[in-house]
Design a protein around this motif. Structure first.
Motif, PDB file in Angstrom:
ATOM      1  N   PRO A   1       0.813  -1.225   0.000  1.00 45.13           N
ATOM      2  CA  PRO A   1       0.000   0.000   0.000  1.00 45.13           C
ATOM      3  C   PRO A   1       0.842   1.268   0.000  1.00 45.13           C
ATOM      4  CG  PRO A   1      -0.915  -1.595   1.536  1.00 45.13           C
ATOM      5  CD  PRO A   1       0.432  -2.125   1.114  1.00 45.13           C
ATOM      6  N   GLN A   2       1.942   1.267   0.776  1.00 46.27           N
ATOM      7  CA  GLN A   2       2.798   2.454   0.832  1.00 46.27           C
ATOM      8  C   GLN A   2       3.507   2.688  -0.499  1.00 46.27           C
ATOM      9  OE1 GLN A   2       2.452  -0.057   3.064  1.00 46.27           O
ATOM     10  NE2 GLN A   2       3.624   0.371   4.922  1.00 46.27           N
ATOM     11  N   VAL A   3       4.015   1.611  -1.108  1.00 46.99           N
ATOM     12  CA  VAL A   3       4.724   1.753  -2.388  1.00 46.99           C
ATOM     13  C   VAL A   3       3.764   2.238  -3.469  1.00 46.99           C
ATOM     14  CG1 VAL A   3       5.936   0.503  -4.214  1.00 46.99           C
ATOM     15  CG2 VAL A   3       6.488   0.047  -1.829  1.00 46.99           C
ATOM     16  N   ALA A   4       2.575   1.634  -3.536  1.00 49.00           N
ATOM     17  CA  ALA A   4       1.589   2.045  -4.542  1.00 49.00           C
ATOM     18  C   ALA A   4       1.141   3.484  -4.312  1.00 49.00           C
ATOM     19  CB  ALA A   4       0.392   1.099  -4.513  1.00 49.00           C
ATOM     20  N   GLN A   5       0.953   3.849  -3.050  1.00 51.70           N
ATOM     21  CA  GLN A   5       0.553   5.219  -2.728  1.00 51.70           C
ATOM     22  C   GLN A   5       1.613   6.219  -3.185  1.00 51.70           C
ATOM     23  OE1 GLN A   5      -0.820   5.722   1.302  1.00 51.70           O
ATOM     24  NE2 GLN A   5      -0.304   7.900   1.353  1.00 51.70           N
ATOM     25  N   ALA A   6       2.873   5.891  -2.940  1.00 52.30           N
ATOM     26  CA  ALA A   6       3.959   6.784  -3.352  1.00 52.30           C
ATOM     27  C   ALA A   6       4.008   6.932  -4.868  1.00 52.30           C
ATOM     28  CB  ALA A   6       5.291   6.245  -2.834  1.00 52.30           C
ATOM     29  N   ALA A   7       3.844   5.817  -5.585  1.00 54.09           N
ATOM     30  CA  ALA A   7       3.865   5.863  -7.051  1.00 54.09           C
ATOM     31  C   ALA A   7       2.755   6.754  -7.578  1.00 54.09           C
ATOM     32  CB  ALA A   7       3.741   4.452  -7.617  1.00 54.09           C
ATOM     33  N   ARG A   8       1.574   6.599  -7.017  1.00 52.08           N
ATOM     34  CA  ARG A   8       0.432   7.398  -7.489  1.00 52.08           C
ATOM     35  C   ARG A   8       0.586   8.866  -7.109  1.00 52.08           C
ATOM     36  NH1 ARG A   8      -4.718   4.019  -5.551  1.00 52.08           N
ATOM     37  NH2 ARG A   8      -5.846   5.559  -6.829  1.00 52.08           N
ATOM     38  N   ASP A   9       1.105   9.125  -5.903  1.00 49.40           N
ATOM     39  CA  ASP A   9       1.317  10.520  -5.488  1.00 49.40           C
ATOM     40  C   ASP A   9       2.351  11.206  -6.372  1.00 49.40           C
ATOM     41  OD1 ASP A   9      -0.506  10.289  -3.422  1.00 49.40           O
ATOM     42  OD2 ASP A   9       1.017   9.938  -1.877  1.00 49.40           O
ATOM     43  N   TYR A  10       3.422  10.492  -6.677  1.00 52.87           N
ATOM     44  CA  TYR A  10       4.459  11.097  -7.515  1.00 52.87           C
ATOM     45  C   TYR A  10       3.925  11.347  -8.922  1.00 52.87           C
ATOM     46  CZ  TYR A  10       9.260  12.114  -9.013  1.00 52.87           C
ATOM     47  OH  TYR A  10      10.393  12.728  -9.480  1.00 52.87           O
ATOM     48  N   ALA A  11       3.111  10.422  -9.422  1.00 51.41           N
ATOM     49  CA  ALA A  11       2.480  10.623 -10.734  1.00 51.41           C
ATOM     50  C   ALA A  11       1.579  11.863 -10.696  1.00 51.41           C
ATOM     51  CB  ALA A  11       1.674   9.388 -11.123  1.00 51.41           C
ATOM     52  N   THR A  12       0.826  12.027  -9.612  1.00 56.11           N
ATOM     53  CA  THR A  12      -0.045  13.204  -9.479  1.00 56.11           C
ATOM     54  C   THR A  12       0.774  14.485  -9.500  1.00 56.11           C
ATOM     55  OG1 THR A  12      -1.704  11.966  -8.216  1.00 56.11           O
ATOM     56  CG2 THR A  12      -1.721  14.368  -7.979  1.00 56.11           C
ATOM     57  N   LEU A  13       1.896  14.482  -8.760  1.00 57.59           N
ATOM     58  CA  LEU A  13       2.767  15.656  -8.734  1.00 57.59           C
ATOM     59  C   LEU A  13       3.289  15.982 -10.122  1.00 57.59           C
ATOM     60  CD1 LEU A  13       4.400  17.799  -7.166  1.00 57.59           C
ATOM     61  CD2 LEU A  13       6.208  16.078  -6.901  1.00 57.59           C
ATOM     62  N   LEU A  14       3.805  14.973 -10.810  1.00 53.11           N
ATOM     63  CA  LEU A  14       4.344  15.209 -12.152  1.00 53.11           C
ATOM     64  C   LEU A  14       3.255  15.631 -13.128  1.00 53.11           C
ATOM     65  CD1 LEU A  14       6.959  12.312 -12.505  1.00 53.11           C
ATOM     66  CD2 LEU A  14       7.375  14.712 -11.938  1.00 53.11           C
ATOM     67  N   ASN A  15       2.066  15.063 -12.991  1.00 54.46           N
ATOM     68  CA  ASN A  15       0.965  15.439 -13.898  1.00 54.46           C
ATOM     69  C   ASN A  15       0.584  16.902 -13.753  1.00 54.46           C
ATOM     70  OD1 ASN A  15       0.737  12.959 -15.178  1.00 54.46           O
ATOM     71  ND2 ASN A  15      -0.856  12.200 -13.796  1.00 54.46           N
ATOM     72  N   THR A  16       0.702  17.455 -12.521  1.00 54.66           N
ATOM     73  CA  THR A  16       0.408  18.887 -12.335  1.00 54.66           C
ATOM     74  C   THR A  16       1.439  19.759 -13.039  1.00 54.66           C
ATOM     75  OG1 THR A  16       1.697  19.079 -10.271  1.00 54.66           O
ATOM     76  CG2 THR A  16      -0.618  18.412 -10.073  1.00 54.66           C
ATOM     77  N   LYS A  17       2.601  19.161 -13.339  1.00 49.83           N
ATOM     78  CA  LYS A  17       3.659  19.903 -14.030  1.00 49.83           C
ATOM     79  C   LYS A  17       3.703  19.590 -15.521  1.00 49.83           C
ATOM     80  CE  LYS A  17       6.738  19.870  -9.993  1.00 49.83           C
ATOM     81  NZ  LYS A  17       8.096  19.537  -9.501  1.00 49.83           N
ATOM     82  N   GLY A  18       2.708  18.865 -16.012  1.00 50.05           N
ATOM     83  CA  GLY A  18       2.674  18.542 -17.430  1.00 50.05           C
ATOM     84  C   GLY A  18       2.983  17.111 -17.758  1.00 50.05           C
ATOM     85  N   GLY A  19       3.218  16.289 -16.721  1.00 47.35           N
ATOM     86  CA  GLY A  19       3.460  14.862 -16.959  1.00 47.35           C
ATOM     87  C   GLY A  19       4.888  14.561 -17.358  1.00 47.35           C
ATOM     88  N   ILE A  20       5.041  13.527 -18.164  1.00 47.28           N
ATOM     89  CA  ILE A  20       6.352  13.121 -18.679  1.00 47.28           C
ATOM     90  C   ILE A  20       6.454  13.547 -20.132  1.00 47.28           C
ATOM     91  CG2 ILE A  20       7.882  11.179 -19.184  1.00 47.28           C
ATOM     92  CD1 ILE A  20       6.564   9.645 -16.919  1.00 47.28           C
ATOM     93  N   GLU A  21       7.288  14.518 -20.397  1.00 44.54           N
ATOM     94  CA  GLU A  21       7.449  15.053 -21.753  1.00 44.54           C
ATOM     95  C   GLU A  21       6.089  15.387 -22.381  1.00 44.54           C
ATOM     96  OE1 GLU A  21      10.567  15.593 -23.575  1.00 44.54           O
ATOM     97  OE2 GLU A  21      11.145  15.544 -21.455  1.00 44.54           O
TER      98      GLU A  21
END
Length: 417
Positions: free
Chosen positions: A45-65
């Protein structure tokens, strides 16, 4: 360049038919087929939560490329067949990058990944020889494998022993199934080279009954104990050490040891206990601070805030910092759409990447899919974890010798099928 209407119509028809999933054309997908409910529920649960949170953070900045990230989490219960089903289902939905975080499931899915040419991220689980990129071309155990971690533990013991292990007694305590058995080969290889006395002490799943192993260990009277255990198994081990009069400062845990385990043992009772780790702990890291500010303070977190205090959350951030960096390099070098071949090339372009100090620097190549295999040993001082070493990678020649032997055997068996 303009596409012909017939080309667009054909693409639309294929998408409608489900042959080219629409979402796959718009997002970069990562599948986390995890054991959320059984053996690994203390960490997933912690690993999955971190992955999703980091994806959310990056998506607010435009995602990956410029492309948004989608993290898909599905439970396999640590059952190989369910892991295969998860893989096949999400493959049909256009996913090409998978993570199973389970040694038995990773091994079961491996032949399909190899055949299909998709990408398996395999940090902190699975086959140790999968770091050999010349054999396991689509598997990326970026970070320390269990073989590397065990070798690094022995390197630490050698340092503490003044540079010689001759005559030393090292016990290997492990839960007797694939995860626990994984380091045995490399430990035997290093023991033969260094001249220390290695004794194995297995105990059965679910790990509650360790009494026999510890009774035998008391007779062995080891100088050091390397433990491949999980969650509450460490807590039980601490009680057995006390019962058998074995000092807890001899104990070196695998990376699967967290703050919850410390609390259950008791912060003072755990003083002196050690663990190998692949990430920096705490919330001081810049990525962490951004996630708190931009994700949790704005109500976008993927789970409970209490998990932010858990080193397994940091582990998830490190794992997906690597995966997302590989995707960034893939798109920067190869452009859209992302393909398994481009993702492979992107991951193999990672150089001296440490996510701004979150983990040991990683350099991935076509030959070495492990990234260098560095860890450090930390000691619990009663209130906090204190690093005992810098990031180290010990006995790399011996580790790679075993890697090459076993990967060659795998390649031979695979060719015979």
């Amino acid at each position: 360049m303009k596409l012909k209407l017939s080309t667009l119509a054909a693409a639309a028809a294929l998408t409608a038919a489900g042959l080219i999933p629409a979402a796959a054309q718009e997002t970069v997908k990562f599948a986390l087929c995890y054991d959320i409910t059984k053996v690994y529920s203390f960490v997933t649960p912690q690993v999955a939560q971190a992955a999703r949170d980091y994806a959310t953070l990056l998506n607010t900045k435009g995602g990956i490329e410029g492309k948004q990230i989608e993290v898909i989490v599905q439970d396999h219960g640590n059952e190989p067949q369910r892991g295969i089903e998860c893989y096949e289902k999400l493959k049909r939905e256009g996913v090409m990058v998978f993570d199973f975080l389970s040694t038995p499931v990773s091994r079961a899915v491996l032949p399909r990944i190899t055949k299909d040419g998709n990408i398996m991220m395999q940090s902190l689980a699975g086959r140790g020889d999968a770091v050999d990129g010349e054999v396991f071309k689509n598997v990326f155990p970026v970070g320390p494998t269990y073989w590397g971690q065990a070798a690094n533990d022995v390197e630490y013991i050698k340092i503490k022993s003044g540079g010689s292990l001759k005559g030393k007694k090292i016990a290997f305590l492990y839960v007797d199934y694939p995860f626990g058995q994984e380091p045995i080969g490399i430990l035997k290889t290093i023991a033969a080279k260094e001249g220390f006395d290695l004794q194995l002490f297995p105990y059965p799943l679910p790990g509650n009954d360790q009494a026999s192993a510890w009774t035998q260990m008391r007779r062995f009277n080891p100088d050091w104990i390397i433990s491949w255990s999980l969650a509450n198994m460490h807590v039980i081990a601490s009680r057995e050490m006390k019962r058998n009069g074995i000092p807890i400062d001899k104990y070196i845990a695998v990376n699967w040891f967290n703050e919850v385990d410390i609390k259950n043992i008791g912060p003072d009772a755990a003083k002196g206990l050690k663990r190998g780790t692949n990430v920096a702990g705490g919330q001081g890291h810049p990525i962490f601070q951004e996630i708190i500010k931009e994700v949790y303070d704005k109500g976008k977190g993927a789970g409970d805030r209490k998990h932010l205090d858990d080193v397994y959350y940091n582990t998830g951030l490190a794992m997906y910092a690597i995966a997302f960096e590989g995707a960034r390099l893939a798109l920067k070098q190869g452009g859209w759409p992302l393909t398994p071949e481009k993702m492979k090339a992107g991951l193999e372009s990672i150089k001296d990447f440490d996510a701004n100090g979150l983990m040991a620097p990683m350099t991935v190549t076509a030959k070495d899919h492990g990234g260098g295999g560095k860890t450090r040993i930390e000691m619990w001082d009663g209130t906090k974890w204190v690093p005992e070493t810098q990031w180290i990678a010990g006995f790399t020649d011996e580790v790679w010798k075993v890697v090459k032997e076993q990967s060659a055997e795998y390649a031979k068996q695979d060719a015979a099928k």
